[in-house]
Design an enzyme around this catalytic site. Structure first.
Site, PDB file in Angstrom:
ATOM      1  N   GLN A 296       1.731  -5.985  -3.422  1.00 57.31           N
ATOM      2  CA  GLN A 296       2.402  -6.294  -1.937  1.00 57.31           C
ATOM      3  C   GLN A 296       3.695  -5.465  -1.725  1.00 57.31           C
ATOM      4  O   GLN A 296       3.799  -4.545  -2.480  1.00 57.31           O
ATOM      5  CB  GLN A 296       2.350  -7.672  -1.470  1.00 57.31           C
ATOM      6  CG  GLN A 296       1.289  -8.674  -1.484  1.00 57.31           C
ATOM      7  CD  GLN A 296       0.551  -8.970  -2.754  1.00 57.31           C
ATOM      8  OE1 GLN A 296       1.186  -9.598  -3.598  1.00 57.31           O
ATOM      9  NE2 GLN A 296      -0.611  -8.544  -2.973  1.00 57.31           N
TER      10      GLN A 296
ATOM     11  N   GLY B 100       1.448   2.743  -2.545  1.00 54.32           N
ATOM     12  CA  GLY B 100       0.977   4.115  -3.401  1.00 54.32           C
ATOM     13  C   GLY B 100       1.372   3.632  -5.050  1.00 54.32           C
ATOM     14  O   GLY B 100       1.561   4.434  -5.953  1.00 54.32           O
ATOM     15  N   LYS B 101       1.621   2.132  -5.206  1.00 55.49           N
ATOM     16  CA  LYS B 101       2.239   1.692  -6.398  1.00 55.49           C
ATOM     17  C   LYS B 101       1.124   1.937  -7.476  1.00 55.49           C
ATOM     18  O   LYS B 101       1.728   2.512  -8.590  1.00 55.49           O
ATOM     19  CB  LYS B 101       2.235   0.292  -6.340  1.00 55.49           C
ATOM     20  CG  LYS B 101       3.437  -0.235  -5.192  1.00 55.49           C
ATOM     21  CD  LYS B 101       3.538  -1.839  -5.109  1.00 55.49           C
ATOM     22  CE  LYS B 101       2.234  -2.388  -4.230  1.00 55.49           C
ATOM     23  NZ  LYS B 101       1.983  -2.135  -2.986  1.00 55.49           N
TER      24      LYS B 101
ATOM     25  N   GLY C 185      -4.544  -4.232  -3.738  1.00 52.42           N
ATOM     26  CA  GLY C 185      -5.781  -3.403  -3.964  1.00 52.42           C
ATOM     27  C   GLY C 185      -4.820  -2.142  -4.400  1.00 52.42           C
ATOM     28  O   GLY C 185      -4.370  -1.401  -3.500  1.00 52.42           O
ATOM     29  N   HIS C 186      -4.962  -1.948  -5.653  1.00 54.22           N
ATOM     30  CA  HIS C 186      -3.954  -0.519  -6.065  1.00 54.22           C
ATOM     31  C   HIS C 186      -5.113   0.531  -6.500  1.00 54.22           C
ATOM     32  O   HIS C 186      -5.863   0.359  -7.495  1.00 54.22           O
ATOM     33  CB  HIS C 186      -3.251  -0.984  -7.386  1.00 54.22           C
ATOM     34  CG  HIS C 186      -2.036  -1.740  -6.767  1.00 54.22           C
ATOM     35  ND1 HIS C 186      -1.153  -2.306  -7.670  1.00 54.22           N
ATOM     36  CD2 HIS C 186      -1.792  -2.555  -5.616  1.00 54.22           C
ATOM     37  CE1 HIS C 186      -0.265  -3.230  -7.387  1.00 54.22           C
ATOM     38  NE2 HIS C 186      -0.703  -3.279  -5.894  1.00 54.22           N
TER      39      HIS C 186
ATOM     40  N   ASP D  50       0.828  -1.288  -0.089  1.00 52.47           N
ATOM     41  CA  ASP D  50      -0.019  -0.084   0.076  1.00 52.47           C
ATOM     42  C   ASP D  50       0.808   1.216  -0.035  1.00 52.47           C
ATOM     43  O   ASP D  50       0.449   2.096   0.682  1.00 52.47           O
ATOM     44  CB  ASP D  50      -1.037   0.056   0.957  1.00 52.47           C
ATOM     45  CG  ASP D  50      -1.773  -1.367   1.241  1.00 52.47           C
ATOM     46  OD1 ASP D  50      -2.112  -1.811   0.153  1.00 52.47           O
ATOM     47  OD2 ASP D  50      -2.181  -1.777   2.477  1.00 52.47           O
TER      48      ASP D  50
HETATM   49  P1  GDP Z   1      -0.838   0.364  -3.397  1.00 53.28           P
HETATM   50  O1  GDP Z   1      -1.586  -0.812  -3.039  1.00 53.28           O
HETATM   51  O2  GDP Z   1       0.490   0.546  -3.491  1.00 53.28           O
HETATM   52  O3  GDP Z   1      -1.409   0.816  -4.851  1.00 53.28           O
HETATM   53  O4  GDP Z   1      -1.674   1.458  -2.556  1.00 53.28           O
HETATM   54  P2  GDP Z   1      -3.081   1.507  -2.030  1.00 53.28           P
HETATM   55  O5  GDP Z   1      -3.942   2.115  -3.238  1.00 53.28           O
HETATM   56  O6  GDP Z   1      -3.477   0.412  -1.437  1.00 53.28           O
HETATM   57  O7  GDP Z   1      -3.043   2.843  -1.036  1.00 53.28           O
HETATM   58  C1  GDP Z   1      -2.333   3.945  -1.064  1.00 53.28           C
HETATM   59  C2  GDP Z   1      -3.473   5.000  -0.743  1.00 53.28           C
HETATM   60  O8  GDP Z   1      -2.726   6.456  -0.449  1.00 53.28           O
HETATM   61  C3  GDP Z   1      -4.624   5.223  -1.949  1.00 53.28           C
HETATM   62  O9  GDP Z   1      -5.879   5.563  -1.276  1.00 53.28           O
HETATM   63  C4  GDP Z   1      -4.049   6.318  -2.903  1.00 53.28           C
HETATM   64  O10 GDP Z   1      -5.027   7.060  -3.318  1.00 53.28           O
HETATM   65  C5  GDP Z   1      -3.420   7.171  -1.693  1.00 53.28           C
HETATM   66  N1  GDP Z   1      -2.184   7.866  -2.159  1.00 53.28           N
HETATM   67  C6  GDP Z   1      -1.271   7.630  -3.033  1.00 53.28           C
HETATM   68  N2  GDP Z   1      -0.507   8.489  -3.007  1.00 53.28           N
HETATM   69  C7  GDP Z   1      -0.773   9.403  -2.000  1.00 53.28           C
HETATM   70  C8  GDP Z   1      -0.122  10.689  -1.657  1.00 53.28           C
HETATM   71  O11 GDP Z   1       1.097  11.141  -1.937  1.00 53.28           O
HETATM   72  N3  GDP Z   1      -0.690  11.372  -0.895  1.00 53.28           N
HETATM   73  C9  GDP Z   1      -1.933  10.912  -0.246  1.00 53.28           C
HETATM   74  N4  GDP Z   1      -2.497  11.794   0.537  1.00 53.28           N
HETATM   75  N5  GDP Z   1      -2.542   9.930  -0.584  1.00 53.28           N
HETATM   76  C10 GDP Z   1      -1.925   9.247  -1.769  1.00 53.28           C
HETATM   77  P1  IMO Z   2      -1.074  -4.048  -2.317  1.00 50.19           P
HETATM   78  O1  IMO Z   2      -0.525  -4.725  -3.471  1.00 50.19           O
HETATM   79  C1  IMO Z   2      -1.108  -4.597   2.230  1.00 50.19           C
HETATM   80  C2  IMO Z   2      -1.132  -8.702   3.747  1.00 50.19           C
HETATM   81  C3  IMO Z   2      -2.206  -9.062   4.411  1.00 50.19           C
HETATM   82  C4  IMO Z   2      -1.737 -10.213   5.237  1.00 50.19           C
HETATM   83  C5  IMO Z   2      -0.832 -10.856   4.602  1.00 50.19           C
HETATM   84  C6  IMO Z   2      -1.085 -12.265   3.832  1.00 50.19           C
HETATM   85  O2  IMO Z   2      -2.275  -3.481  -2.177  1.00 50.19           O
HETATM   86  O3  IMO Z   2       0.301  -3.354  -1.729  1.00 50.19           O
HETATM   87  P2  IMO Z   2      -2.777 -12.827   1.728  1.00 50.19           P
HETATM   88  O4  IMO Z   2      -3.807 -12.528   1.422  1.00 50.19           O
HETATM   89  O5  IMO Z   2      -1.546 -12.614   0.704  1.00 50.19           O
HETATM   90  O6  IMO Z   2      -2.666 -14.256   2.120  1.00 50.19           O
HETATM   91  O7  IMO Z   2      -2.009 -12.170   2.935  1.00 50.19           O
HETATM   92  O8  IMO Z   2      -0.296 -10.035   3.641  1.00 50.19           O
HETATM   93  N1  IMO Z   2      -1.286  -8.182   2.380  1.00 50.19           N
HETATM   94  C7  IMO Z   2      -1.219  -7.053   2.111  1.00 50.19           C
HETATM   95  N2  IMO Z   2      -0.983  -5.924   2.640  1.00 50.19           N
HETATM   96  N3  IMO Z   2      -0.981  -4.536   0.817  1.00 50.19           N
HETATM   97  C8  IMO Z   2      -1.359  -5.624  -0.082  1.00 50.19           C
HETATM   98  O9  IMO Z   2      -1.218  -5.464  -1.101  1.00 50.19           O
HETATM   99  C9  IMO Z   2      -1.206  -6.997   0.630  1.00 50.19           C
HETATM  100  N4  IMO Z   2      -1.378  -8.176   0.039  1.00 50.19           N
HETATM  101  C10 IMO Z   2      -1.613  -9.207   1.178  1.00 50.19           C
HETATM  102  O10 IMO Z   2      -2.979  -8.368   4.708  1.00 50.19           O
HETATM  103  O11 IMO Z   2      -1.309  -9.501   6.256  1.00 50.19           O
HETATM  104 MG    MG Z   3      -3.156  -1.647  -1.764  1.00 52.87          MG
END
Ligand code: GDP
Ligand code: IMO
Ligand code: MG
Length: 427
Positions: free
Chosen positions: A222, A14-15, A39-40, A12
């Site tokens: 991840q 911010g990929k 979840g991106h 998470d």
């Molecule tokens: P990912 O799994 O690495 O793609 O990241 P997620 O989407 O799960 O979580 C990142 C969250 O931060 C999302 O809600 C993005 O919209 C938000 N986000 C990404 N970059 C920024 C930033 O620079 N500032 C803020 N405030 N939010 C950001």
């Molecule tokens: P993105 O791509 C954050 C965590 C789960 C759990 C562990 C194992 O959005 O960054 P699994 O479902 O793979 O058996 O879970 O890994 N986890 C993540 N945490 N971002 C993710 O993906 C994750 N994908 C799995 O919360 O701790």
């Molecule tokens: Mg994510």
């Protein structure tokens, strides 16, 4: 060349946002591991989109998107994602290619995930329960089904045989509620739906593109600390989330890898169980969670929050050969008087080290912090690094000096445009 973009923490980072931004510069975006546990999030024109299996290049016209062999696919979630994109008016079908060698997540994999997690009690991994672990287990055990198998005549039989195996394995655990009849039906319908898409011999497909001079951005899922080999085992996911995973998750040779772009938040989060040395259990952690909207994009769970951990980042930079860094969510710390970063750990015997311990679960390490003055101001409207408040510039330059890799991009908001480019990206 294949450039790589991956998360350096526990996910998470911010990929999705950064891949979407960079996709414009590349011909191809490819996912190489993980599945719908990811979840991106992308925010385009104020509208939020969350991708789980589909690469984050789909919003860029003309970009080819590949779901690689290293990914695990749940037809139900993939279909839902595709329908959401269609409903949002995104034309992606022609440009999406799925490797036939990607493994299938069956409903019974999700069931196994659920019964196994439920039986763990206190030692729960905190899995997303998307069936990731059981599916990769079957892949390694050489009995999994691959998505290319949906075209084979005996697919129905193979499905039923594998499901029967799963039910037998699950029978040693207490049962949990699961509507197999409904899930099986939905799954089979989704499989039929997917048959109209482009299935390819992914390894030939991508290597031919590379030979013809196309550029590829590999999108990690991840984070490096969830890597099956180097993460906080056993609190990890079941795939290789580091650069090494790109080669076997797409079928490209190591010599093809170019830039490796590592992403870190300006602080740190983790969702699910497991060690997190810099976690804040106090009001400051709560403030970060609130300011950063730190709730899971896949499961909605509150994310655990803490300070950035530099020894941890040094470790994951080493593992992936990171050549440039992205700092995200700097704006989340806008209202903090001070900001901290862990620079070393104190081990139980009193020694101070910058190395991550073998067993993070049972070794109690105490992070040693360096404190920085906060910048206490909004970053809105800033387009150049030099226009950042001095305190933020100092903070970033100090992290960069410690990590010995340049921060080439700084993200200051969820929108595509809220990204400050400092220097080299690639291509
Ligand atoms: P990912 O799994 O690495 O793609 O990241 P997620 O989407 O799960 O979580 C990142 C969250 O931060 C999302 O809600 C993005 O919209 C938000 N986000 C990404 N970059 C920024 C930033 O620079 N500032 C803020 N405030 N939010 C950001
Ligand atoms: P993105 O791509 C954050 C965590 C789960 C759990 C562990 C194992 O959005 O960054 P699994 O479902 O793979 O058996 O879970 O890994 N986890 C993540 N945490 N971002 C993710 O993906 C994750 N994908 C799995 O919360 O701790
Ligand atoms: Mg994510």
């Amino acid at each position: 060349m294949v450039d790589v973009l991956l998360g350096l923490q526990w996910g998470d980072e911010g990929k999705g946002k950064v891949v979407d931004y960079l996709a414009e510069k590349y011909d191809v975006v490819a996912r190489f591991q993980g599945g719908p546990n990811a979840g991106h999030t992308l925010v385009l024109n104020g509208k939020k989109h969350v991708l789980h299996t589909i690469p984050s290049g789909v919003f860029r016209e003309g970009v080819i998107n590949i779901i690689g062999n290293g990914v695990v696919i749940d037809p139900i979630t993939l279909r839902r994602e595709m329908e959401n994109l269609h409903n949002a008016g995104v034309a992606f079908k022609e440009n999406l290619y799925i490797s036939k060698k990607a493994h299938l997540i069956l409903p019974s994999h999700r069931y196994l995930d659920a019964v196994m997690e439920a039986s763990k009690g206190q030692s729960k991994i905190g899995s997303t329960l998307r069936g990731i672990g059981p599916t990769y287990t079957d892949k390694i055990a050489r009995r999994g089904l691959r998505i290319g198998d949906i075209f084979s005549a005996d697919f129905g039989k193979r499905y039923n045989d594998l499901k029967a195996d799963h039910l037998e394995m699950a029978s040693v655990y207490p049962a949990v509620d699961f509507d197999f009849a409904a899930e099986d039906a939905k799954w089979m319908e989704a499989v039929s739906y997917l048959k109209e898409y482009n299935f390819v011999e992914g390894e030939y497909f991508i290597n031919k593109l590379l030979d013809s001079g196309k550029t590829v951005l590999a999108e990690g899922a991840q984070g490096s600390m969830l890597d099956i080999d180097f993460g906080t085992y056993p609190f990890v996911t079941s795939s290789n989330t580091i650069t090494a995973g790109v080669c076997n998750g797409l079928g490209v040779a190591p010599s093809r890898i170019g830039e490796v772009i590592g992403i870190t938040k300006a602080y740190c989060t983790r969702v699910g169980g497991g060690p997190f040395p810099t976690e804040l259990h106090d009001e400051t952690g709560e403030r970060i969670r609130k300011a950063g909207g730190e709730f899971g994009a896949t499961t909605g769970r509150p994310r655990r929050c803490g300070w950035i951990d530099l020894p941890q980042l040094k470790y994951t930079i080493m593992l992936s050969g990171v050549t440039q860094l992205v700092l995200t969510k700097a704006d989340v710390l806008n209202e903090f008087d001070t900001v901290s970063a862990a620079t070393a750990y104190q081990y139980p015997d009193g020694t101070i080290s910058e190395e991550v311990p073998y067993d993070m679960v049972n070794t109690v390490i105490v992070p040693q912090y360096k404190q920085y003055s906060g910048w206490n101001s909004s970053l809105e409207g800033i387009h150049n690094f030099e226009d950042f408040p001095q305190q933020l510039q100092d903070y970033i330059l100090d992290l960069q000096a410690y990590l010995a890799v340049p921060f080439t991009m700084i993200s200051v908001g969820p929108e595509r445009e809220s990204l400050i480019i400092r220097e080299r990206v690639s291509v």
